[in-house]
Design an enzyme around this catalytic site. Structure first.
Site, mmCIF file in Angstrom:
data_model
loop_
_atom_site.group_PDB
_atom_site.id
_atom_site.type_symbol
_atom_site.label_atom_id
_atom_site.label_comp_id
_atom_site.label_asym_id
_atom_site.label_seq_id
_atom_site.Cartn_x
_atom_site.Cartn_y
_atom_site.Cartn_z
ATOM 1 N N TRP A 286 6.336 -6.726 3.044
ATOM 2 C CA TRP A 286 6.843 -5.807 2.032
ATOM 3 C C TRP A 286 8.078 -6.376 1.330
ATOM 4 O O TRP A 286 8.196 -6.308 0.103
ATOM 5 C CB TRP A 286 7.129 -4.453 2.665
ATOM 6 C CG TRP A 286 7.521 -3.354 1.723
ATOM 7 C CD1 TRP A 286 8.493 -2.419 1.946
ATOM 8 C CD2 TRP A 286 6.957 -3.023 0.444
ATOM 9 N NE1 TRP A 286 8.562 -1.541 0.887
ATOM 10 C CE2 TRP A 286 7.631 -1.886 -0.050
ATOM 11 C CE3 TRP A 286 5.938 -3.588 -0.328
ATOM 12 C CZ2 TRP A 286 7.346 -1.305 -1.286
ATOM 13 C CZ3 TRP A 286 5.639 -3.010 -1.562
ATOM 14 C CH2 TRP A 286 6.332 -1.884 -2.023
ATOM 15 N N ALA B 198 1.661 -4.008 0.332
ATOM 16 C CA ALA B 198 2.368 -5.230 -0.022
ATOM 17 C C ALA B 198 1.471 -6.204 -0.781
ATOM 18 O O ALA B 198 1.893 -6.816 -1.772
ATOM 19 C CB ALA B 198 2.917 -5.891 1.239
ATOM 20 N N LYS C 289 4.358 10.338 6.951
ATOM 21 C CA LYS C 289 3.015 9.853 6.589
ATOM 22 C C LYS C 289 2.545 8.745 7.521
ATOM 23 O O LYS C 289 1.335 8.603 7.762
ATOM 24 C CB LYS C 289 2.981 9.421 5.128
ATOM 25 C CG LYS C 289 3.844 8.213 4.776
ATOM 26 C CD LYS C 289 3.088 6.895 4.858
ATOM 27 C CE LYS C 289 4.020 5.723 4.609
ATOM 28 N NZ LYS C 289 3.323 4.411 4.744
ATOM 29 N N ASP D 199 1.759 8.731 -1.074
ATOM 30 C CA ASP D 199 1.817 7.767 0.026
ATOM 31 C C ASP D 199 0.935 8.203 1.190
ATOM 32 O O ASP D 199 0.298 7.381 1.860
ATOM 33 C CB ASP D 199 3.269 7.620 0.484
ATOM 34 C CG ASP D 199 3.567 6.260 1.087
ATOM 35 O OD1 ASP D 199 2.656 5.412 1.128
ATOM 36 O OD2 ASP D 199 4.716 6.037 1.500
ATOM 37 N N THR E 223 -2.073 5.871 2.717
ATOM 38 C CA THR E 223 -1.932 5.368 4.088
ATOM 39 C C THR E 223 -2.986 5.928 5.026
ATOM 40 O O THR E 223 -3.343 5.288 6.016
ATOM 41 C CB THR E 223 -0.522 5.687 4.619
ATOM 42 O OG1 THR E 223 0.441 5.350 3.631
ATOM 43 C CG2 THR E 223 -0.219 4.899 5.867
ATOM 44 N N SER F 288 -3.724 -0.181 5.970
ATOM 45 C CA SER F 288 -2.492 0.381 6.516
ATOM 46 C C SER F 288 -2.382 0.038 7.990
ATOM 47 O O SER F 288 -3.313 0.265 8.772
ATOM 48 C CB SER F 288 -2.496 1.904 6.347
ATOM 49 O OG SER F 288 -1.643 2.530 7.288
ATOM 50 N N ARG F 289 -1.231 -0.502 8.403
ATOM 51 C CA ARG F 289 -1.040 -0.842 9.814
ATOM 52 C C ARG F 289 -1.118 0.400 10.695
ATOM 53 O O ARG F 289 -1.595 0.348 11.821
ATOM 54 C CB ARG F 289 0.313 -1.534 10.008
ATOM 55 C CG ARG F 289 0.417 -2.905 9.375
ATOM 56 C CD ARG F 289 1.671 -3.621 9.817
ATOM 57 N NE ARG F 289 2.880 -2.923 9.384
ATOM 58 C CZ ARG F 289 3.510 -3.147 8.238
ATOM 59 N NH1 ARG F 289 3.033 -4.029 7.402
ATOM 60 N NH2 ARG F 289 4.613 -2.494 7.942
ATOM 61 N N ASN F 290 -0.627 1.526 10.164
ATOM 62 C CA ASN F 290 -0.630 2.756 10.957
ATOM 63 C C ASN F 290 -2.037 3.314 11.116
ATOM 64 O O ASN F 290 -2.438 3.711 12.212
ATOM 65 C CB ASN F 290 0.302 3.777 10.311
ATOM 66 C CG ASN F 290 1.743 3.322 10.366
ATOM 67 O OD1 ASN F 290 2.383 3.345 11.402
ATOM 68 N ND2 ASN F 290 2.262 2.868 9.222
ATOM 69 N N VAL G 263 5.464 -4.823 12.345
ATOM 70 C CA VAL G 263 5.794 -3.552 12.986
ATOM 71 C C VAL G 263 4.886 -2.430 12.485
ATOM 72 O O VAL G 263 4.598 -2.326 11.300
ATOM 73 C CB VAL G 263 7.265 -3.185 12.704
ATOM 74 C CG1 VAL G 263 7.610 -1.811 13.252
ATOM 75 C CG2 VAL G 263 8.183 -4.244 13.316
#
Length: 331
Positions: A13, A138, A189, A242, A246, A252-254, A277
């Site tokens: 990012w 990103a 979120k 967002d 997401t 999305s990593r989450n 992270v």
């Protein structure tokens, strides 16, 4: 001469934001923790650790020295939320009073339950605080794909300065003054995206996915308003926008973390396989504690926190949510 932008954090990012600023015509000093990454960016014009395949603009210069950001006209801080306090403290000696500092990481500090703007006020009190948040992957931003975000700053002139340094036809910041709303939207979120991934991983269907986004948005809004935010902020890019992004893509990593959890993978194994992270994992317990402090009911976030802590299995958490009493949609 165009003012220089300093960016703290050269993950995906931070690097994408550097590329966006360079595209807007702003020279960028990008601080990276890893010496080898500094060398790679300066010598090869690529970030091989976090953003492979993107050729970086010549206006971006990487550094490992905090002092190199001292002459920047504004800073963007993109270090992980749980390391924000220590990161800011390390740069405190190099900040000129009155410099706009935009927080670009989304999370709540565990233990203190403080927002990143509160951490900024304690570590860099001479800064003009801002928050950059919104639906933005990103990779999309780095490649110049159309993106719109919220830039929240209570000082309009400082906010407009930041927008002039990073805004372009493909990266469009919209100015707001509600920092709390922008921060709560960005933090919550991430937790809800883990829940959305679990829904997908457990194959609960598109109807359940849509319901989760809608009810999650209600939770997010309740907490933000209880903390003094404007309801309208949460209906904008840094809240609903967002949240939809997401919760809708494994990019999305989450969400991808939740997807793996829903498929039965262990959290420790999921995180061990990543070099970046997953903010929602750290934020989930903090969001739950913050909601309890403000007397706000957030059952989805509570369920995610229980799964993350190991207090509940995925199936038990799902069953608990589905067994909740029927109530009014406005509650």
């Amino acid at each position: 001469m165009t003012a220089k932008l300093g960016i703290i954090g050269a993950g995906a990012w931070g690097t994408a934001l550097a590329q966006a600023a360079a595209r807007a015509g702003t020279p960028v000093t990008l601080w990276a923790f890893e010496p080898e990454l500094v060398d790679a960016i300066n010598q090869t014009r690529e970030n091989p650790l976090y953003l492979k395949g993107v050729t970086l603009d010549a206006k971006i210069r990487a550094t490992g020295e905090a002092a190199d950001l001292a002459d920047a006209g504004a800073w963007l801080v993109v270090t992980p939320a749980q390391h924000m306090r220590s990161s800011l403290a390390g740069f405190a000696a190099h900040l000129r009073p009155g410099t706009p500092v935009a927080l670009c990481s989304k999370g709540i500090e565990r233990g203190s339950l403080k927002l990143m703007s509160e951490v900024l006020a304690e570590t860099l009190p001479a800064a003009i605080p801002a928050v950059l948040s919104g639906p933005s992957f990103a990779a999309d931003v780095a490649r110049g794909l159309p993106t719109a975000v919220t830039l929240a700053c209570s000082d309009r002139m400082a906010g407009e300065k930041l927008i002039s340094m990073i805004g372009s036809a493909s990266f469009r910041p919209y100015l707001a003054d509600d920092l709390v709303g922008a921060e709560i939207g960005g933090s919550v979120k991430n937790v809800l995206a883990i829940a959305a991934g679990i829904v997908e991983g457990r194959a609960l269907g598109r109807s359940a996915h849509a319901a989760l986004i809608a009810r999650g948005f209600a939770e997010m809004t309740r907490l933000a308003v209880a903390m003094g935010a404007q309801r309208e902020t949460l209906a904008g890019l840094c809240g609903l926008g967002d949240l939809v992004l997401t919760c809708s893509s494994p990019q999305s990593r989450n969400m991808s973390c939740g997807l793996a959890l829903g498929r039965g993978e262990a959290l420790a194994d999921i995180l061990a396989a990543r070099n970046s992270v997953t903010e929602g994992v750290a934020s989930a317990p903090a969001v739950f504690e913050l909601a309890a402090r403000h007397g706000v009911d957030m059952p989805i976030c509570e369920a995610v926190a229980a799964i993350i802590s190991g207090a509940s299995s995925v199936d038990t958490a799902i069953s608990g949510l589905l067994a909740r009493p029927f109530t009014s949609e406005s509650d």
